[in-house]
Design an enzyme around this catalytic site. Structure first.
Site, PDB file in Angstrom:
ATOM      1  N   TYR A 200      -2.638  -0.234  10.029  1.00  0.00           N
ATOM      2  CA  TYR A 200      -2.773  -0.830   8.697  1.00  0.00           C
ATOM      3  C   TYR A 200      -1.484  -0.666   7.903  1.00  0.00           C
ATOM      4  O   TYR A 200      -0.963  -1.623   7.324  1.00  0.00           O
ATOM      5  CB  TYR A 200      -3.942  -0.182   7.956  1.00  0.00           C
ATOM      6  CG  TYR A 200      -3.967  -0.506   6.479  1.00  0.00           C
ATOM      7  CD1 TYR A 200      -4.277  -1.788   6.042  1.00  0.00           C
ATOM      8  CD2 TYR A 200      -3.677   0.467   5.521  1.00  0.00           C
ATOM      9  CE1 TYR A 200      -4.287  -2.098   4.691  1.00  0.00           C
ATOM     10  CE2 TYR A 200      -3.689   0.166   4.169  1.00  0.00           C
ATOM     11  CZ  TYR A 200      -3.993  -1.121   3.760  1.00  0.00           C
ATOM     12  OH  TYR A 200      -3.993  -1.428   2.425  1.00  0.00           O
TER      13      TYR A 200
ATOM     14  N   SER B  88       0.829  -1.208   0.000  1.00  0.00           N
ATOM     15  CA  SER B  88       0.000   0.000   0.000  1.00  0.00           C
ATOM     16  C   SER B  88       0.859   1.252   0.000  1.00  0.00           C
ATOM     17  O   SER B  88       1.967   1.269   0.561  1.00  0.00           O
ATOM     18  CB  SER B  88      -0.895   0.001   1.247  1.00  0.00           C
ATOM     19  OG  SER B  88      -1.507   1.251   1.439  1.00  0.00           O
TER      20      SER B  88
END
Length: 285
Positions: free
Chosen positions: A114, A89
């Site tokens: 995350y 990501s």
């Protein structure tokens, strides 16, 4: 869940598609899948996604993104594929202020759990690649959007709110930008990368690429595009920056372009319109 089931129904129209329902955190089940699958290529996209949800629910991320990814690596250690591709990501860049983000930049200051799990995935992948000679490519996705997308993403939430006469929450007073990447460009990049496992460098066939349009769009301009596609003006509720969020993202994709002779190219205007057209057709509004 209905949206997921309908996505699955689309995939089941393809004759070579097979669906197996299991939890990647369940190691015996995952290894059993690999025993019966004889996979020569693996694309791992399963994860608990989302920055804000990770603030209050870190256990879910540890199970899916850390234990789950470890199990995928273990399965690939036991049954070494020609190429493993996994989703990282853009959030791994965290507090980095160097723009555009390049894969050679440090990514050691994540601002959400995350993001920390995704950076951990990259380190885990490097280690397994080095120890067990598994060809692995990580992809740092930049704000993926498009038809059939996640309901927790801004485009989906904004479209739904505007069509139903609700205000939209615009964080940091709209002073943010994102490198929005249309789903078709993601799929094209994956398709081109799959037959190109990384060469071994210092005994480690492992690499990471950014996948983004390479053209950040201001959040308020993004909202303007949604309004234009819908033909409806939004009521905007301006709010402070949320914990775990970064202000800007911008992908340097030159190494990806050199590798696959392709760069993402769908503009936000056309991508948003495609999503709105899908949304209206899917929900009949």
């Amino acid at each position: 869940m209905e949206l997921k089931r309908d996505r699955l129904a689309q995939l089941e129209t393809y004759p070579n598609f097979q669906f197996c329902l299991l939890d990647v955190a369940d190691k015996p089940a995952l290894l059993g899948l690999f025993v019966g699958g004889a996979f020569d290529q693996v694309i791992h996209l399963a994860a608990q996604a989302g920055v804000r949800y990770s603030i209050d629910n870190p256990d879910s991320y540890a199970q899916s993104n850390l234990i789950g990814f470890l199990n995928v690596l273990e399965a690939c250690r036991a049954f070494v594929p020609r190429h493993l591709i996994y989703a990282s990501s853009s959030s791994v860049y965290g507090l980095s202020t160097a723009m555009p983000y390049a894969t050679t930049d440090k990514a050691d200051r994540p601002v959400s759990f995350y993001a920390a799990t995704k950076r951990a995935n990259e380190l885990m992948a490097h280690t397994y690649s080095h120890l067990y000679n598994i060809p692995i490519t990580g992809l740092r996705f930049f704000t993926v959007y498009g038809p059939w997308g996640r309901p927790d993403m801004a485009l989906f939430k904004f479209t739904d709110a505007i069509l139903n006469g609700r205000p939209i929450d615009v964080y940091n007073d709209g002073d943010m930008s994102r490198d929005f990447t249309y789903i078709d460009d993601i799929v094209e990049s994956l398709t081109r990368l799959l037959p190109l496992p990384p060469a071994s460098e210092n005994g480690t066939p492992n690499t990471v690429f950014n996948i983004g349009l390479g053209a950040p769009v201001k959040l308020l301009d993004f909202v303007d595009n949604i309004e234009s596609a819908l033909g409806i003006s939004a009521t905007r509720n301006y709010l402070p920056l949320q914990p775990g969020e970064v202000i800007n993202t911008w992908a340097d994709t030159r190494d990806l372009e050199a590798r696959i002779n392709f760069r993402p190219q769908v503009t936000v205007a056309s991508g948003v319109r495609a999503f709105v057209d899908w949304y209206r057709a899917y929900y009949g509004v």
